[in-house]
Design a protein around this motif. Sequence first.
Motif, PDB file in Angstrom:
ATOM      1  N   LYS A   1       0.835  -1.203   0.000  1.00 56.76           N
ATOM      2  CA  LYS A   1       0.000   0.000   0.000  1.00 56.76           C
ATOM      3  C   LYS A   1       0.872   1.256   0.000  1.00 56.76           C
ATOM      4  CE  LYS A   1      -3.932   2.080   2.396  1.00 56.76           C
ATOM      5  NZ  LYS A   1      -4.872   1.955   3.554  1.00 56.76           N
ATOM      6  N   ILE A   2       1.964   1.207   0.832  1.00 55.85           N
ATOM      7  CA  ILE A   2       2.891   2.335   0.860  1.00 55.85           C
ATOM      8  C   ILE A   2       3.541   2.517  -0.511  1.00 55.85           C
ATOM      9  CG2 ILE A   2       5.064   3.152   1.858  1.00 55.85           C
ATOM     10  CD1 ILE A   2       4.263   1.753   4.465  1.00 55.85           C
ATOM     11  N   ARG A   3       3.918   1.410  -1.151  1.00 56.40           N
ATOM     12  CA  ARG A   3       4.514   1.493  -2.494  1.00 56.40           C
ATOM     13  C   ARG A   3       3.549   2.113  -3.489  1.00 56.40           C
ATOM     14  NH1 ARG A   3       5.966  -4.084  -5.370  1.00 56.40           N
ATOM     15  NH2 ARG A   3       3.678  -4.206  -5.232  1.00 56.40           N
ATOM     16  N   THR A   4       2.277   1.749  -3.396  1.00 55.72           N
ATOM     17  CA  THR A   4       1.280   2.313  -4.320  1.00 55.72           C
ATOM     18  C   THR A   4       1.130   3.811  -4.102  1.00 55.72           C
ATOM     19  OG1 THR A   4       0.074   0.211  -4.356  1.00 55.72           O
ATOM     20  CG2 THR A   4      -1.127   2.183  -5.055  1.00 55.72           C
ATOM     21  N   ILE A   5       1.021   4.215  -2.825  1.00 52.90           N
ATOM     22  CA  ILE A   5       0.881   5.653  -2.531  1.00 52.90           C
ATOM     23  C   ILE A   5       2.104   6.412  -3.027  1.00 52.90           C
ATOM     24  CG2 ILE A   5       0.745   7.347  -0.679  1.00 52.90           C
ATOM     25  CD1 ILE A   5      -0.837   5.283   0.941  1.00 52.90           C
ATOM     26  N   THR A   6       3.298   5.875  -2.779  1.00 51.71           N
ATOM     27  CA  THR A   6       4.532   6.556  -3.212  1.00 51.71           C
ATOM     28  C   THR A   6       4.606   6.631  -4.735  1.00 51.71           C
ATOM     29  OG1 THR A   6       5.641   5.682  -1.242  1.00 51.71           O
ATOM     30  CG2 THR A   6       7.029   6.570  -2.983  1.00 51.71           C
ATOM     31  N   GLY A   7       4.202   5.566  -5.422  1.00 53.14           N
ATOM     32  CA  GLY A   7       4.211   5.570  -6.883  1.00 53.14           C
ATOM     33  C   GLY A   7       3.248   6.592  -7.451  1.00 53.14           C
ATOM     34  N   ASN A   8       2.061   6.705  -6.859  1.00 55.34           N
ATOM     35  CA  ASN A   8       1.094   7.699  -7.329  1.00 55.34           C
ATOM     36  C   ASN A   8       1.618   9.115  -7.139  1.00 55.34           C
ATOM     37  OD1 ASN A   8      -0.664   5.656  -8.034  1.00 55.34           O
ATOM     38  ND2 ASN A   8      -1.787   5.714  -6.081  1.00 55.34           N
ATOM     39  N   ARG A   9       2.263   9.334  -6.002  1.00 57.63           N
ATOM     40  CA  ARG A   9       2.812  10.681  -5.745  1.00 57.63           C
ATOM     41  C   ARG A   9       3.946  10.997  -6.718  1.00 57.63           C
ATOM     42  NH1 ARG A   9       3.119  10.738   0.912  1.00 57.63           N
ATOM     43  NH2 ARG A   9       0.833  10.808   1.286  1.00 57.63           N
ATOM     44  N   PHE A  10       4.735   9.956  -7.052  1.00 56.72           N
ATOM     45  CA  PHE A  10       5.820  10.188  -8.008  1.00 56.72           C
ATOM     46  C   PHE A  10       5.247  10.590  -9.377  1.00 56.72           C
ATOM     47  CE2 PHE A  10       8.643   8.509 -11.339  1.00 56.72           C
ATOM     48  CZ  PHE A  10       9.792   9.251 -11.078  1.00 56.72           C
ATOM     49  N   GLU A  11       4.176   9.920  -9.771  1.00 53.91           N
ATOM     50  CA  GLU A  11       3.553  10.266 -11.048  1.00 53.91           C
ATOM     51  C   GLU A  11       2.966  11.666 -11.017  1.00 53.91           C
ATOM     52  OE1 GLU A  11       0.730   7.262 -11.889  1.00 53.91           O
ATOM     53  OE2 GLU A  11       2.208   5.688 -12.284  1.00 53.91           O
ATOM     54  N   GLU A  12       2.534  12.089  -9.809  1.00 53.62           N
ATOM     55  CA  GLU A  12       1.997  13.450  -9.675  1.00 53.62           C
ATOM     56  C   GLU A  12       3.111  14.480  -9.523  1.00 53.62           C
ATOM     57  OE1 GLU A  12      -0.580  13.267  -6.352  1.00 53.62           O
ATOM     58  OE2 GLU A  12      -2.012  11.866  -7.270  1.00 53.62           O
ATOM     59  N   GLY A  13       4.334  14.014  -9.388  1.00 53.71           N
ATOM     60  CA  GLY A  13       5.465  14.926  -9.296  1.00 53.71           C
ATOM     61  C   GLY A  13       5.727  15.461  -7.922  1.00 53.71           C
ATOM     62  N   ILE A  14       5.135  14.812  -6.892  1.00 52.77           N
ATOM     63  CA  ILE A  14       5.348  15.315  -5.526  1.00 52.77           C
ATOM     64  C   ILE A  14       6.201  14.338  -4.706  1.00 52.77           C
ATOM     65  CG2 ILE A  14       3.240  16.703  -5.488  1.00 52.77           C
ATOM     66  CD1 ILE A  14       1.850  14.454  -4.054  1.00 52.77           C
ATOM     67  N   ALA A  15       6.796  13.330  -5.355  1.00 49.80           N
ATOM     68  CA  ALA A  15       7.691  12.391  -4.667  1.00 49.80           C
ATOM     69  C   ALA A  15       8.898  12.130  -5.550  1.00 49.80           C
ATOM     70  CB  ALA A  15       6.966  11.075  -4.357  1.00 49.80           C
ATOM     71  N   ARG A  16      10.006  11.804  -4.925  1.00 49.27           N
ATOM     72  CA  ARG A  16      11.237  11.553  -5.661  1.00 49.27           C
ATOM     73  C   ARG A  16      11.360  10.080  -6.020  1.00 49.27           C
ATOM     74  NH1 ARG A  16      15.517  13.500  -1.456  1.00 49.27           N
ATOM     75  NH2 ARG A  16      14.046  12.298  -0.160  1.00 49.27           N
ATOM     76  N   SER A  17      12.190   9.813  -7.027  1.00 51.86           N
ATOM     77  CA  SER A  17      12.379   8.422  -7.448  1.00 51.86           C
ATOM     78  C   SER A  17      13.050   7.598  -6.347  1.00 51.86           C
ATOM     79  CB  SER A  17      13.216   8.368  -8.729  1.00 51.86           C
ATOM     80  OG  SER A  17      14.504   8.943  -8.507  1.00 51.86           O
ATOM     81  N   GLN A  18      13.889   8.254  -5.529  1.00 54.83           N
ATOM     82  CA  GLN A  18      14.525   7.534  -4.427  1.00 54.83           C
ATOM     83  C   GLN A  18      13.492   6.976  -3.459  1.00 54.83           C
ATOM     84  OE1 GLN A  18      15.303  10.499  -5.623  1.00 54.83           O
ATOM     85  NE2 GLN A  18      17.428  11.122  -5.180  1.00 54.83           N
ATOM     86  N   GLU A  19      12.422   7.740  -3.234  1.00 51.63           N
ATOM     87  CA  GLU A  19      11.363   7.263  -2.332  1.00 51.63           C
ATOM     88  C   GLU A  19      10.639   6.056  -2.923  1.00 51.63           C
ATOM     89  OE1 GLU A  19      10.062  11.304   0.024  1.00 51.63           O
ATOM     90  OE2 GLU A  19       9.182  10.928  -1.939  1.00 51.63           O
TER      91      GLU A  19
END
Length: 454
Positions: free
Chosen positions: A199-217
């Motif tokens: 679930k955490i991976r999904t949330i982080t992936g969605n945020r990355f696609e939205e441009g509010i998370a880094r690829s490292q996360e």
Amino acid sequence: MLRRMYLNPVCRLQCGRNPALFTGMKGKIIALLLIFGNLSAQEVEISSADALFQMALASNPAVRNAALQRDLAGITRKIAGVNAFSPRVPVSYQALDNIALQKTYVPGVIFGQPEGSYKELIMGQKYVATFNLSPQFDILNFSNRAQRRAAVVNEELAELSEKQAQRDIHLQINAAFHNVISFDRQKHILEENLEVARKIRTITGNRFEEGIARSQEVNEAEVNVVTLENSLVQLEENRRLQVELLKLLARPEGDLRIREETDTGPAPELRAEGSLEADLARTRTRMAGQDVRSARLDQWPVLSAVSSFNWQSLDNRFFYGSGSSAIYFAYVGLKLSWDLPTNVQKVSNLKNREVQWKIAENNRELAEEQQVYDNLRLETELRKAQLQLESLQKIETLKKDTFEKNFAQFEENILPLDKLLISQNDWLTSRLNEAAGAVNVKYNYEILRINNRY
């Protein structure tokens, strides 16, 4: 293994003419295959270490060998009871052809010859056949009677050794069984945490696609999932090894399916009262004392009843000829035999047994002291496990509360991913420790109960 099934010619002919019959027979064959398949895949469901131990009693080679040693000691005791009188009936038969009889010289005066002369005589029979029967037994044999008492003690020692073998197998089964239960609990926890990690991976992936998370996360979230997946794989392999060990110890008829019993609450208070090791040492000391007594009595004389019955046939032509002479002679009586104490071997044996008895006496004293300590240690280990479980439960509750609050903040994008993963790992560790601690309490309780049983 299923044997290959052949149809007789009549069946083949009828099946060829009647497809419906063939279809019906085909269905029956499939049904048979399914039945045999279910039989071959039969599982044995186990929910306690005691149930596995009952299987081991009937099939484990170490347990069976201990039982055979006990039976052997029983046979030795029975034989020693008879051997106290040492009954024996030697039987012999010999047929001699005296090809050169001994010459004897007697004074010639007997035959009217001059004084100082001798006459040569050949005495004896050429063919001599003798059958001998010599029953005898000991009336007083103090050493053999002492050995009979030693055989009784040896049987007790064999019974205790059998209990020791059973206890050791029971303890091994108990350890492997609770390892499996612990792995099952940990597996359930890891699977729940894996769902959270995904679930955490999904949330982080969605945020990355939205441009509010880094690829490292995204990478860290993925690493978290992979780590938990690997832990599950390692756990399954360790569990499989423990199940194979249980199969080796208990030898069930089918595959093992281990399940945990429904928790009935805290175990009742139990004090350690095991005495097997001390009992073994005491019995070994008694055995050594009997050996000393037997060696001392071996110095005493032996009074035996002896007899001999003989049938002899004498002839100068051939064995058992028509003119042969039949002779019967016999005797009965008492025989006293005594090796004086100067017999070096017997004196050496006595001194050796006395030293072994002193060693056994020292070992008994040490074993009794060790037994007291072992009982205290078992009680202490159980008490420590119970206290540790209470602490681990408190820690798990606090870590869970911290993670849930951190996860809520993470969902609101207030808390960074690294702090959430740290709190998740802390909570996971506390849950695994709490699960292992709960099983450890049951494991130590069962150890104490098993030791009390023997």
